[in-house]
Design a protein around this motif. Structure first.
Motif, PDB file in Angstrom:
ATOM      1  N   LEU A 104      33.829  38.646  43.547  1.00 61.09           N
ATOM      2  CA  LEU A 104      33.149  39.912  43.288  1.00 61.09           C
ATOM      3  C   LEU A 104      33.886  40.747  42.252  1.00 61.09           C
ATOM      4  CD1 LEU A 104      32.054  41.010  46.883  1.00 61.09           C
ATOM      5  CD2 LEU A 104      30.563  40.362  44.990  1.00 61.09           C
ATOM      6  N   ALA A 105      35.207  40.632  42.223  1.00 65.17           N
ATOM      7  CA  ALA A 105      36.021  41.391  41.272  1.00 65.17           C
ATOM      8  C   ALA A 105      36.181  40.681  39.933  1.00 65.17           C
ATOM      9  CB  ALA A 105      37.404  41.660  41.872  1.00 65.17           C
ATOM     10  N   GLY A 106      35.547  39.525  39.783  1.00 70.77           N
ATOM     11  CA  GLY A 106      35.652  38.774  38.536  1.00 70.77           C
ATOM     12  C   GLY A 106      36.991  38.101  38.348  1.00 70.77           C
ATOM     13  N   LEU A 107      37.626  37.721  39.447  1.00 71.78           N
ATOM     14  CA  LEU A 107      38.946  37.106  39.410  1.00 71.78           C
ATOM     15  C   LEU A 107      38.891  35.699  40.000  1.00 71.78           C
ATOM     16  CD1 LEU A 107      40.952  40.136  40.852  1.00 71.78           C
ATOM     17  CD2 LEU A 107      40.932  39.389  38.449  1.00 71.78           C
ATOM     18  N   PRO A 108      39.829  34.825  39.625  1.00 70.78           N
ATOM     19  CA  PRO A 108      39.908  33.523  40.293  1.00 70.78           C
ATOM     20  C   PRO A 108      40.400  33.688  41.725  1.00 70.78           C
ATOM     21  CG  PRO A 108      41.756  33.811  38.792  1.00 70.78           C
ATOM     22  CD  PRO A 108      40.849  34.980  38.569  1.00 70.78           C
ATOM     23  N   ALA A 109      40.047  32.747  42.567  1.00 71.30           N
ATOM     24  CA  ALA A 109      40.544  32.780  43.944  1.00 71.30           C
ATOM     25  C   ALA A 109      42.066  32.723  43.941  1.00 71.30           C
ATOM     26  CB  ALA A 109      39.986  31.610  44.739  1.00 71.30           C
TER      27      ALA A 109
END
Length: 328
Positions: free
Chosen positions: A221-226
């Motif tokens: 949701l934050a546009g980050l990789p896991a």
């Protein structure tokens, strides 16, 4: 924004660090107890995102639940007022003190969960059922999971993780872990589960798996990789049950108050600080440790804890640096 969340301080704790045998720049606190919203706490960040979503969906009522001293319930009632929404809280029975008293002051409709504390899954199911009942009566409810720990709520803490990474690059971040959303968001923002130690307070079974899943969803949701790695939990601080006080928590609470005038609560932050004490003894020297203060001051004032807080028990939790007298 309906629920603005102010920037919160990030500062060192040199006197408590000295008591723990750490360097003066090695121990910091992120003061998310100072987020405002009817007493402050970490739930303000989650609720800012959740309430915005509820309004966007045309909802007119918030529904959530938890224990009698739920910080999340108190702050949900406050958020509902600011957004012009109704609020129903499903709570385990308790006396009218601390958070529960504030729930009443804020005007939430309180519904008691029968038979004392319910298991986590049953409480979540009760929240959903109550929302369905409201919908059948023509309301437009928004069901919020315990602690606001939906993927959306957790994603609000990715910003804090990124802030900590940019400002301090900590070796370890310690936070109370109840429903797991705050820990998950921090891991998403820092990009590494290994940098976040959650101190399990005994609220949620299967907590590690929940944090792992929430962190991946929050990161997306934050546009980050896991985040890489696996969830880290200290499972030794919860005591007999969720909400039950412990000796190490009392020692940590007193130490924080008497060195830094930092007030902790019996249910979450005192146990998290006890976990930090244990972790600090094992961390390599020079590791920069950040304590995320998630709030909870009203719980400290709950009548059930008065005897525990005023007991004559000495500060003897951990033979070692934490128990040493603070130099004058």
């Amino acid at each position: 924004m309906i629920l603005p969340v102010p920037a919160t301080p990030l500062h060192p704790l040199p006197r408590l660090a000295r008591r723990l045998g750490l360097g003066p720049e090695d121990l910091w606190v992120k003061r998310d107890d100072l987020t405002g919203l009817a007493g402050g706490g970490n739930k303000a960040r989650k609720l800012a995102a959740i309430v915005a979503d509820a309004l966007a969906k045309g909802c007119d009522h918030l529904v959530t639940g938890g224990g009698a001293q739920s910080n999340h319930a108190r702050m949900t009632a406050a958020a509902a007022n600011l957004a012009g929404l109704g609020c129903d809280l499903l709570l385990t029975p308790g006396d009218d003190s601390g958070n529960l008293l504030l729930d009443r002051v804020l005007g939430a409709r309180i519904h008691w969960l029968d038979g004392g504390p319910l298991p986590y899954a049953e409480t979540e199911a009760a929240i959903q059922e109550h929302a369905r009942e409201l919908a059948a009566r023509g309301r437009r409810p928004y069901a919020i999971p315990i602690g606001g720990s939906s993927p959306l709520g957790a994603s609000a803490y990715a910003d804090v993780g990124r802030e900590l990474a940019a400002r301090l690059d900590p070796g370890l971040v310690v936070v109370a872990a109840g429903s797991g959303g705050t820990q998950a968001g921090l891991a998403a923002g820092l990009g590494d589960h290994g940098k976040v130690l959650g101190v399990d307070v005994g609220a949620r079974p299967g907590l590690a798996e929940a944090v792992q899943e929430l962190a991946a969803e929050a990161a997306a949701l934050a546009g980050l990789p896991a985040p890489r790695g696996r969830c880290r939990l200290d499972t030794g601080q919860a005591g007999a049950a969720y909400g039950e006080p412990t000796g190490p928590a009392l020692d940590a609470l007193r130490a924080a108050a008497r060195t830094e005038s930092l007030l902790l609560d019996p249910v979450y932050t005192a146990k998290a600080m006890a976990g930090l004490f244990a972790a600090a003894r094992e961390a390599p020297r020079g590791t920069r440790v950040v304590f995320v203060h998630t709030g909870g001051l009203p719980g400290l004032l709950a009548s059930r804890y008065a005897g525990w807080l005023t007991s004559g028990r000495p500060d003897d939790a951990a033979a070692g640096p934490a128990a040493a007298a603070e130099p004058s």
